[in-house]
Every structure is written in structure tokens, then in C-alpha cells.
Write a protein that holds these residues in place. Structure first.
Motif, PDB file in Angstrom:
ATOM      1  N   LEU A 215       0.829  -1.212   0.000  1.00 17.04           N
ATOM      2  CA  LEU A 215       0.000   0.000   0.000  1.00 17.04           C
ATOM      3  C   LEU A 215       0.861   1.258   0.000  1.00 17.04           C
ATOM      4  O   LEU A 215       0.527   2.257  -0.658  1.00 17.04           O
ATOM      5  CB  LEU A 215      -0.946  -0.004   1.217  1.00 17.04           C
ATOM      6  CG  LEU A 215      -2.109  -0.993   1.149  1.00 17.04           C
ATOM      7  CD1 LEU A 215      -2.830  -1.066   2.493  1.00 17.04           C
ATOM      8  CD2 LEU A 215      -3.095  -0.602   0.051  1.00 17.04           C
ATOM      9  N   LYS A 216       1.972   1.227   0.721  1.00 22.34           N
ATOM     10  CA  LYS A 216       2.889   2.378   0.723  1.00 22.34           C
ATOM     11  C   LYS A 216       3.481   2.613  -0.661  1.00 22.34           C
ATOM     12  O   LYS A 216       3.649   3.763  -1.098  1.00 22.34           O
ATOM     13  CB  LYS A 216       4.008   2.150   1.744  1.00 22.34           C
ATOM     14  CG  LYS A 216       3.572   2.340   3.196  1.00 22.34           C
ATOM     15  CD  LYS A 216       4.746   2.163   4.148  1.00 22.34           C
ATOM     16  CE  LYS A 216       4.335   2.471   5.588  1.00 22.34           C
ATOM     17  NZ  LYS A 216       5.478   2.304   6.535  1.00 22.34           N
ATOM     18  N   GLU A 217       3.802   1.531  -1.371  1.00 24.62           N
ATOM     19  CA  GLU A 217       4.345   1.668  -2.721  1.00 24.62           C
ATOM     20  C   GLU A 217       3.314   2.278  -3.673  1.00 24.62           C
ATOM     21  O   GLU A 217       3.649   3.128  -4.509  1.00 24.62           O
ATOM     22  CB  GLU A 217       4.785   0.289  -3.238  1.00 24.62           C
ATOM     23  CG  GLU A 217       6.038  -0.251  -2.560  1.00 24.62           C
ATOM     24  CD  GLU A 217       6.357  -1.681  -3.005  1.00 24.62           C
ATOM     25  OE1 GLU A 217       5.677  -2.167  -3.941  1.00 24.62           O
ATOM     26  OE2 GLU A 217       7.261  -2.293  -2.410  1.00 24.62           O
ATOM     27  N   ILE A 218       2.064   1.855  -3.541  1.00 19.67           N
ATOM     28  CA  ILE A 218       0.993   2.419  -4.374  1.00 19.67           C
ATOM     29  C   ILE A 218       0.843   3.906  -4.073  1.00 19.67           C
ATOM     30  O   ILE A 218       0.734   4.741  -4.984  1.00 19.67           O
ATOM     31  CB  ILE A 218      -0.326   1.673  -4.132  1.00 19.67           C
ATOM     32  CG1 ILE A 218      -0.228   0.242  -4.648  1.00 19.67           C
ATOM     33  CG2 ILE A 218      -1.497   2.400  -4.793  1.00 19.67           C
ATOM     34  CD1 ILE A 218      -1.398  -0.642  -4.272  1.00 19.67           C
ATOM     35  N   ARG A 219       0.816   4.249  -2.801  1.00 18.15           N
ATOM     36  CA  ARG A 219       0.685   5.659  -2.397  1.00 18.15           C
ATOM     37  C   ARG A 219       1.818   6.492  -2.973  1.00 18.15           C
ATOM     38  O   ARG A 219       1.599   7.586  -3.516  1.00 18.15           O
ATOM     39  CB  ARG A 219       0.670   5.742  -0.871  1.00 18.15           C
ATOM     40  CG  ARG A 219       0.554   7.158  -0.317  1.00 18.15           C
ATOM     41  CD  ARG A 219       0.510   7.141   1.207  1.00 18.15           C
ATOM     42  NE  ARG A 219       0.283   8.461   1.744  1.00 18.15           N
ATOM     43  CZ  ARG A 219       1.242   9.346   2.010  1.00 18.15           C
ATOM     44  NH1 ARG A 219       2.530   9.016   1.781  1.00 18.15           N
ATOM     45  NH2 ARG A 219       0.949  10.545   2.492  1.00 18.15           N
ATOM     46  N   GLN A 220       3.036   5.977  -2.870  1.00 14.45           N
ATOM     47  CA  GLN A 220       4.200   6.705  -3.366  1.00 14.45           C
ATOM     48  C   GLN A 220       4.134   6.896  -4.884  1.00 14.45           C
ATOM     49  O   GLN A 220       4.475   7.970  -5.411  1.00 14.45           O
ATOM     50  CB  GLN A 220       5.479   5.947  -2.991  1.00 14.45           C
ATOM     51  CG  GLN A 220       6.770   6.695  -3.321  1.00 14.45           C
ATOM     52  CD  GLN A 220       7.993   5.927  -2.835  1.00 14.45           C
ATOM     53  OE1 GLN A 220       7.883   4.816  -2.312  1.00 14.45           O
ATOM     54  NE2 GLN A 220       9.155   6.514  -2.982  1.00 14.45           N
ATOM     55  N   ASP A 221       3.679   5.881  -5.602  1.00 15.86           N
ATOM     56  CA  ASP A 221       3.577   5.965  -7.062  1.00 15.86           C
ATOM     57  C   ASP A 221       2.569   7.037  -7.478  1.00 15.86           C
ATOM     58  O   ASP A 221       2.784   7.776  -8.448  1.00 15.86           O
ATOM     59  CB  ASP A 221       3.167   4.602  -7.625  1.00 15.86           C
ATOM     60  CG  ASP A 221       3.355   4.505  -9.130  1.00 15.86           C
ATOM     61  OD1 ASP A 221       4.194   5.261  -9.670  1.00 15.86           O
ATOM     62  OD2 ASP A 221       2.683   3.686  -9.765  1.00 15.86           O
ATOM     63  N   VAL A 222       1.473   7.136  -6.738  1.00 15.48           N
ATOM     64  CA  VAL A 222       0.463   8.156  -7.047  1.00 15.48           C
ATOM     65  C   VAL A 222       0.998   9.552  -6.752  1.00 15.48           C
ATOM     66  O   VAL A 222       0.842  10.483  -7.552  1.00 15.48           O
ATOM     67  CB  VAL A 222      -0.843   7.896  -6.254  1.00 15.48           C
ATOM     68  CG1 VAL A 222      -1.835   9.041  -6.460  1.00 15.48           C
ATOM     69  CG2 VAL A 222      -1.470   6.570  -6.670  1.00 15.48           C
ATOM     70  N   LEU A 223       1.652   9.704  -5.614  1.00 14.34           N
ATOM     71  CA  LEU A 223       2.137  11.024  -5.204  1.00 14.34           C
ATOM     72  C   LEU A 223       3.336  11.498  -6.031  1.00 14.34           C
ATOM     73  O   LEU A 223       3.417  12.678  -6.408  1.00 14.34           O
ATOM     74  CB  LEU A 223       2.524  11.002  -3.720  1.00 14.34           C
ATOM     75  CG  LEU A 223       1.366  10.847  -2.717  1.00 14.34           C
ATOM     76  CD1 LEU A 223       1.896  10.706  -1.305  1.00 14.34           C
ATOM     77  CD2 LEU A 223       0.409  12.040  -2.816  1.00 14.34           C
ATOM     78  N   GLU A 224       4.246  10.593  -6.328  1.00 14.40           N
ATOM     79  CA  GLU A 224       5.493  11.008  -6.973  1.00 14.40           C
ATOM     80  C   GLU A 224       5.469  10.885  -8.496  1.00 14.40           C
ATOM     81  O   GLU A 224       6.156  11.642  -9.189  1.00 14.40           O
ATOM     82  CB  GLU A 224       6.659  10.183  -6.415  1.00 14.40           C
ATOM     83  CG  GLU A 224       6.894  10.426  -4.930  1.00 14.40           C
ATOM     84  CD  GLU A 224       8.088   9.654  -4.399  1.00 14.40           C
ATOM     85  OE1 GLU A 224       8.767   8.968  -5.211  1.00 14.40           O
ATOM     86  OE2 GLU A 224       8.333   9.715  -3.179  1.00 14.40           O
ATOM     87  N   ASN A 225       4.684   9.953  -9.013  1.00 20.01           N
ATOM     88  CA  ASN A 225       4.677   9.713 -10.460  1.00 20.01           C
ATOM     89  C   ASN A 225       3.344  10.043 -11.117  1.00 20.01           C
ATOM     90  O   ASN A 225       3.142   9.737 -12.294  1.00 20.01           O
ATOM     91  CB  ASN A 225       5.039   8.250 -10.746  1.00 20.01           C
ATOM     92  CG  ASN A 225       6.391   7.875 -10.155  1.00 20.01           C
ATOM     93  OD1 ASN A 225       7.337   8.655 -10.237  1.00 20.01           O
ATOM     94  ND2 ASN A 225       6.464   6.700  -9.559  1.00 20.01           N
ATOM     95  N   ASP A 226       2.453  10.653 -10.340  1.00 19.30           N
ATOM     96  CA  ASP A 226       1.147  11.063 -10.855  1.00 19.30           C
ATOM     97  C   ASP A 226       0.348   9.877 -11.420  1.00 19.30           C
ATOM     98  O   ASP A 226      -0.428  10.022 -12.374  1.00 19.30           O
ATOM     99  CB  ASP A 226       1.314  12.134 -11.943  1.00 19.30           C
ATOM    100  CG  ASP A 226       0.038  12.969 -12.104  1.00 19.30           C
ATOM    101  OD1 ASP A 226      -0.710  13.070 -11.125  1.00 19.30           O
ATOM    102  OD2 ASP A 226      -0.183  13.500 -13.204  1.00 19.30           O
ATOM    103  N   ALA A 227       0.541   8.690 -10.833  1.00 16.11           N
ATOM    104  CA  ALA A 227      -0.253   7.523 -11.230  1.00 16.11           C
ATOM    105  C   ALA A 227      -1.709   7.729 -10.808  1.00 16.11           C
ATOM    106  O   ALA A 227      -2.004   8.476  -9.878  1.00 16.11           O
ATOM    107  CB  ALA A 227       0.305   6.255 -10.598  1.00 16.11           C
ATOM    108  N   SER A 228      -2.624   7.077 -11.493  1.00 16.87           N
ATOM    109  CA  SER A 228      -4.052   7.235 -11.203  1.00 16.87           C
ATOM    110  C   SER A 228      -4.462   6.361 -10.026  1.00 16.87           C
ATOM    111  O   SER A 228      -4.320   5.133 -10.072  1.00 16.87           O
ATOM    112  CB  SER A 228      -4.875   6.854 -12.438  1.00 16.87           C
ATOM    113  OG  SER A 228      -6.240   6.702 -12.105  1.00 16.87           O
TER     114      SER A 228
END
Length: 471
Positions: free
Chosen positions: A219-232
């Protein structure tokens, strides 16, 4: 109890969500509609096929036909339903929706689309394929079907919001309940069906710490991807959430502080600002992260991703073994069922009440046999008085871990005429419904007077429940 029948009938009509397919076309004719409106001083010309106009909404004659057909397709009895009655119901829905817009009780397009997605998914499963579904509803393509469904659902959701606002603060006092009951003639008092009281002792298998940490890290990896890489976040939810109820619409829920979510979920959701994503947190269902998409006053749209740590077979075997032991100790007289629930059950909601289940409809301890949830009924239908079931597995449809339980029927109540002392909760519910019904009737009368309404001359002779022709 005519009141109870009327309320049930009103609710039954409102859930026919495909009852007015064709609404989009009806709305399009609104631009060309023309009746001399002395309220708005707009010159209009009457078009063929228009049964009524309520505020900004048009009702076509075909809408009435489609509503009747849809009710029949759903298996509803239409013997006592008249064309005039259906028109009156359609006008009520549109008055609610019209006033909801005036009062800024808006519903987001995402929530409407999410509801449409769920319905399309259900229909596709029932009918067999998208192509068959489109043929059944006589739609040329999915885009036109979605557009029409969007309009239908938006109107319905606006209508429901308005009705909820009208009755949300209505309560009944004990004295009002007493007066309500004793004004009913003795030979007309309601009869309540056979009922059960059910108790249970629950064991929730535990996941190992390493499995919990694995989920938290993901879940932390998903959160980081959204915040840092603008993932949906929406796409991530579709791919990863284990919440089956919200997966199709990207983990979306619309909620207020009164919405029935577990406390931990609401606490986190209302601690965030628009656009923020929470750190992973735990509820009884597993681990979540929440993204606040939109805040509208007291309401907010949130997306969440739920992940449940994997539970090994050894934990499941342990839970079942513990329940077998508890069951034997109760049967041997070492504990009463209530004592065992208090000492050993993992379910906080029931353990302090002897394991007694509460009816989610009215929080009473009794379940009427004819209205019980089929899953619960199947779990207890073969139990005799005093018998304790073997461990029963129950999977969580919302994505949480399975739980295991032993169950007992604590009491049986035969069909009986309402008794004020024994049936207070049910009588209170009927008294509240009557008070709500009166409030809705008063609201309806007031807003019919204030809203532009036109009824086609051919329908003006209808004996409407409301004063639609403003006589």
C-alpha cells in the motif's frame, strides 16, 4: 396497517431503476416544450406525447408505459397499479429532483457513473452479454445506453437525497409512540410474523505479522507511485483493491459523518484535505489507504484501496478448533452461551450482549422469518431450540477476512398481534414512518404550490394523491 403498505409501495416503485429508459429523450424535448407558464412568463408550445411537466423535468406518455413494463419484468404485481398512479409517482420523483437542484443537494457525476457501472455489470451477468443487453433495451450502442442510464440514475439519486433531507431530523418520543399505538382500533392492530433471536460466538483467524507487513508495504508503494509519479489512484484501486463492492468504480464512495462505515475508516477520511492520500491504516476488514477526491460541505467523495493479509490454513484450523472446544464446554455446562460469548468471542459488537445479533433494520434483537437475510436464515434454519451449531464459515463480501462462528437460537416468537410492551421497537418504527409520511406530504403540498407544474388535459381527471392540477 394502510400506512405501512403505502410506504412499502412507494419504496418499491422507486427502486425500479430501469423503469423510465427513454428519459434522456424526454429531457431533450424540454427545450421545445411549450405551455403558457404564468409563473415564468415563458411562451411555450405543447408537444404531442407529453403527459406532464414538473419544474425542469418532462414526463412523456412513453415513460409511463415503460415504467409499467419494467415493473412487470421485475415480477412486481401490477394489479392495483393504475396509469394515473404511475404518473403521480413519476411526478413526485421529479419534484424531489427539481427541488434538490434548487437546494444545491448535488450528486457527483462519478457517483452516478459508478451506480451505472454496477447496474450494467449486473445486467450483463443476468442477460448473458453486452450485445444481448443492448438488444433487450433496444439501444444501438453502449454509449447511448450509458447516457440514458446516467440521466435515470441522476434523477433517482437526486430524488432520494431530497427525501432523506426532508425526514433526516424527524424523531418520535415515547409518548408519541404510545399515542400512535393506542389510537389504532384493537381489531386493526398489526400482526407480526414469527420471529427468532439469534446469538453467535465468533473467531477471527489472525494473519501472521509478516503477511500484515507485506500488505502495508504494498500500500505504501501504491501511495508513493500516485504522489510522486502522478499515477491514477482510480486505476490502482481497480487493479489492487479487494473491496468487491467498489472495485468496478475505482474504490469510490460518497460519504458523510453519518454514513455507516467503521469508525476507523471515517476518522481517517475526515482527517484528510482534498487531494490528500492517507498512510496505510487498519480496520476489521484489513488495511486501507484513502484518497479524498472531492469535498462538498459535509459530504466527500473518497477512493480507497483495501488489502487483506493472507491467512494461512493453520490459523483457520486453530479458529475452528477453538470454537469446537467452546461448543463442548457450553454443552457440558461449564459456561452458558452468554458467558462464553463474553469471554471468548472476537466480535465486539455482540460479545457484551451475550452474543445476541441485532437486526440492522431497526436494531431490535428479533428477526422476522419472512424478512431474514437468506444467508443468515440458511445458517440457522435447521437448528432446534437449545442446539448449538457446528462452526460455520462466513466470507466477507466486502473483501475482509473470513470468520468462523457457532450459533444458537435464543428465543422463538410465534406470529402474534402487536403488544405495546413486547413489540415497542417495531411500533416505534411504524410511528416514525407515519410521522415521516406526514412530513413528506406537507413538503409535497408546499412545493407543488411553488413549482411550475403542467398536467396534460387527458390526465387532469386522475384522482391523484397530491394536488398536481392545483385545483
Amino acid at each position: 396497517m394502510n400506512l405501512r403498505f403505502m410506504i412499502k409501495k412507494i419504496k418499491g416503485l422507486s427502486i425500479a431503476f430501469f423503469a423510465t429508459l427513454g428519459l434522456a429523450q424526454a429531457q431533450e424535448t424540454d427545450q421545445a416544450l411549450s405551455i403558457n407558464d404564468t409563473t415564468s412568463n415563458v411562451n411555450k408550445v405543447k408537444l404531442d406525447g407529453i403527459a406532464a411537466v414538473v419544474g425542469d423535468y418532462v414526463i412523456l406518455e412513453s415513460d409511463i408505459d415503460k415504467t409499467l413494463i419494467d415493473l412487470k419484468n421485475q415480477g412486481a404485481s401490477t394489479q392495483d397499479i393504475t396509469r394515473c398512479g404511475l404518473l403521480g409517482k413519476l411526478m413526485e420523483d421529479r419534484l424531489y429532483a427539481h427541488q434538490a437542484v434548487q437546494d444545491s443537494l448535488l450528486v457527483s457525476d462519478d457517483m452516478v457513473n459508478a451506480q451505472s457501472d454496477r447496474q450494467i455489470q449486473q445486467l450483463t451477468q443476468q442477460i448473458g452479454s453486452v450485445e444481448k443487453m443492448l438488444r433487450y433495451y433496444k439501444k444501438p450502442d453502449m454509449e447511448s445506453f450509458r447516457e440514458e442510464l446516467f440521466e435515470i440514475n441522476k434523477l433517482r439519486m437526486l430524488s432520494e437525497k431530497m427525501q432523506s433531507k426532508i425526514v433526516e431530523e424527524i424523531e418520535v418520543t415515547p409518548e408519541e409512540v404510545r399515542q400512535f399505538f393506542y389510537k389504532i382500533p384493537e381489531d386493526e392492530r398489526p400482526v407480526f410474523g414469527a420471529e427468532l433471536e439469534i446469538a453467535q460466538i465468533v473467531k477471527q483467524p489472525e494473519a501472521p505479522e509478516e503477511e500484515k507487513q507485506k500488505v502495508i508495504n504494498q500500500l505504501k508503494e501504491i501511495r508513493q507511485d500516485v504522489l510522486e509519479n502522478d499515477a491514477s489512484f482510480k486505476v490502482k484501486a481497480i487493479l489492487y483493491t479487494q473491496d468487491g463492492a467498489s472495485r468496478a468504480n475505482g474504490g469510490l464512495y460518497s460519504m458523510t459523518k453519518e454514513t455507516q462505515f467503521v469508525k476507523e475508516f471515517k476518522d481517517v477520511a475526515f482527517s484528510l484535505q482534498e487531494g490528500e492520500i492517507s498512510e496505510p491504516f487498519e480496520t476489521i476488514f484489513g488495511y486501507h489507504i484513502i484518497f479524498v477526491e472531492k469535498i462538498r460541505g459535509q459530504e466527500r467523495d473518497v477512493r480507497h484501496i483495501l488489502m487483506t493479509p493472507e491467512i494461512p490454513q493453520s490459523s483457520i484450523d486453530k479458529a475452528v478448533s477453538e470454537l469446537d472446544t467452546i461448543r463442548k464446554q457450553i454443552m457440558d455446562g461449564k459456561y452458558t452461551f452468554a458467558e462464553a460469548a463474553l469471554n471468548f468471542s472476537d466480535e465486539k459488537e455482540t460479545k457484551f450482549d451475550g452474543g445476541l445479533l441485532r437486526n440492522p433494520v431497526n436494531f431490535d434483537s428479533r428477526f422476522e422469518l419472512t424478512k431474514m437475510d437468506p444467508k443468515l436464515y440458511n445458517q440457522v434454519r435447521d437448528l432446534k431450540d437449545g442446539e448449538i451449531s457446528r462452526p460455520v464459515r462466513e466470507d466477507d463480501q466486502r473483501g475482509g477476512a473470513p470468520k468462523f462462528k457457532i450459533m444458537k437460537i435464543s428465543n422463538r416468537y410465534d406470529e402474534h398481534e402487536a403488544d405495546f410492551a413486547k413489540d415497542y421497537m417495531k411500533i416505534q418504527e411504524l410511528a416514525l414512518r407515519e410521522k415521516q409520511f406526514k412530513a413528506i406530504k406537507e413538503w409535497m403540498d408546499d412545493h407543488i404550490d411553488d413549482t411550475y407544474i403542467h398536467v396534460d388535459p387527458e390526465s387532469r381527471s386522475c384522482d391523484f394523491a397530491n394536488n398536481w392540477v392545483k385545483q
